[in-house]
Write an enzyme that holds these catalytic residues in place. Sequence first.
Site, mmCIF file in Angstrom:
data_model
loop_
_atom_site.group_PDB
_atom_site.id
_atom_site.type_symbol
_atom_site.label_atom_id
_atom_site.label_comp_id
_atom_site.label_asym_id
_atom_site.label_seq_id
_atom_site.Cartn_x
_atom_site.Cartn_y
_atom_site.Cartn_z
ATOM 1 N N GLY A 193 17.297 -6.125 -5.149
ATOM 2 C CA GLY A 193 16.478 -5.003 -5.597
ATOM 3 C C GLY A 193 16.649 -3.811 -4.665
ATOM 4 O O GLY A 193 16.764 -2.665 -5.101
ATOM 5 N N TYR A 194 16.701 -4.108 -3.370
ATOM 6 C CA TYR A 194 16.950 -3.048 -2.378
ATOM 7 C C TYR A 194 18.312 -2.403 -2.613
ATOM 8 O O TYR A 194 18.433 -1.171 -2.675
ATOM 9 C CB TYR A 194 16.859 -3.631 -0.965
ATOM 10 C CG TYR A 194 17.538 -2.799 0.100
ATOM 11 C CD1 TYR A 194 17.134 -1.477 0.336
ATOM 12 C CD2 TYR A 194 18.580 -3.320 0.861
ATOM 13 C CE1 TYR A 194 17.770 -0.706 1.322
ATOM 14 C CE2 TYR A 194 19.212 -2.565 1.844
ATOM 15 C CZ TYR A 194 18.805 -1.263 2.062
ATOM 16 O OH TYR A 194 19.430 -0.498 3.020
ATOM 17 N N SER A 213 10.486 -7.538 -1.924
ATOM 18 C CA SER A 213 11.044 -8.587 -1.083
ATOM 19 C C SER A 213 12.447 -9.006 -1.550
ATOM 20 O O SER A 213 13.032 -9.926 -0.991
ATOM 21 C CB SER A 213 10.106 -9.797 -1.110
ATOM 22 O OG SER A 213 10.253 -10.573 0.043
ATOM 23 N N SER A 214 12.986 -8.326 -2.537
ATOM 24 C CA SER A 214 14.269 -8.710 -3.146
ATOM 25 C C SER A 214 15.436 -7.897 -2.579
ATOM 26 O O SER A 214 15.514 -6.684 -2.775
ATOM 27 C CB SER A 214 14.167 -8.488 -4.670
ATOM 28 O OG SER A 214 15.430 -8.296 -5.248
ATOM 29 N N PRO A 215 16.361 -8.563 -1.873
ATOM 30 C CA PRO A 215 17.502 -7.843 -1.293
ATOM 31 C C PRO A 215 18.347 -7.140 -2.350
ATOM 32 O O PRO A 215 18.759 -5.998 -2.156
ATOM 33 C CB PRO A 215 18.327 -8.946 -0.628
ATOM 34 C CG PRO A 215 17.397 -10.100 -0.471
ATOM 35 C CD PRO A 215 16.386 -10.000 -1.559
#
Lengths: 199, 199
Positions: free
Chosen positions: B16-17, B12-14
């Site tokens: 992280g994406y 759910s971490s942008p």
Amino acid sequence: MADHIDFYFEFSSPYGYFASTQIEALAAEFQRQVKWHPILLGPMFQATGSAPLVDIPVKGQYSLHDMSRTAELFNIPFKQPDPFPIATVSAARAVLYLQKKNAGQASELAKRLYHAYFAEGRNIGKTEVTLAVAEEVGLSAAELQDGIAQDDIKAQLKQEVNDAMARGVFGSPFMIVDGESFWGFDRFDHIRRWLQQKS
Amino acid sequence: MADHIDFYFEFSSPYGYFASTQIEALAAEFQRQVKWHPILLGPMFQATGSAPLVDIPVKGQYSLHDMSRTAELFNIPFKQPDPFPIATVSAARAVLYLQKKNAGQASELAKRLYHAYFAEGRNIGKTEVTLAVAEEVGLSAAELQDGIAQDDIKAQLKQEVNDAMARGVFGSPFMIVDGESFWGFDRFDHIRRWLQQKS
């Protein structure tokens, strides 16, 4: 000439210090000037429910290490100061007072104060230390002592903090470039990319 | 051969994406492999007293803008998803299950899931969406559905989160390189400098 870069910083902020050593070079790459805005994080932390980074469990330990490592990776002289953080009202007022007379001198003093605290371990939270640093760069300690005690300078610092918050500033360093906000020393690279893509 | 880079990420971490699109290229610059560790931020936020970034007053608004701008500056396809954030237990378990069989397939699925959520706006918080994405990259949805329901996979995810916290991981993305911890997509440049200075 393009607009200046607004540079907001709190004297107790290590990443603000790192930014202070490179903001002018960054601005110069794009033929910009820097407008230095000393602020106080205390009232901003209240607004966002934040706390000083190093006081946060787990993240605090990491941050202390990240500060030293960042200094090393970017070749910035740094020694984790003690006490830390400190109250920086006098230092901020001194810069504001000088700005009215000579903006160049004011930013020189700001850089010198940051260096005194984060590279030399001198507690600029104490008014006498701030005045001593000012004297070392050729300013009159007596005049500055009077200056930072003036009611309009005290009021101006409060106003600067309120104005900054009204513009969405919530941390240090915080840069506003052509209306675009960037938070953190780690956003210097983003500012560079953003200005390159714009031009 | 030098040690792998541990790459911790929450689906759910942008940031992280963003990291997921570049971590392998970064590792390859230094002849490193990447070990992918899906984690859950919920338990970590409890430990540090943190909240999802976008829920924080003032900072949340800035962060939403910073996410879009970061994607643009680094040429990463991105569309702020809705709902956001989401529960990512199924996605994390799917990657863990696959890792036991084929680590390469597992990291491919991880990248694909991230892309589905942050570039295509598909809610991978729903197990059926996660399974559909898996099927699109040639995996068996039926097998994966069984896999993520297994007690040992459920236990393993809990263990992975605990192990990560024991190593000081508190956010996403979080990279550990030769024992050195780096938090955030904005630390890729620091990892690069650090590995260059080491070698």
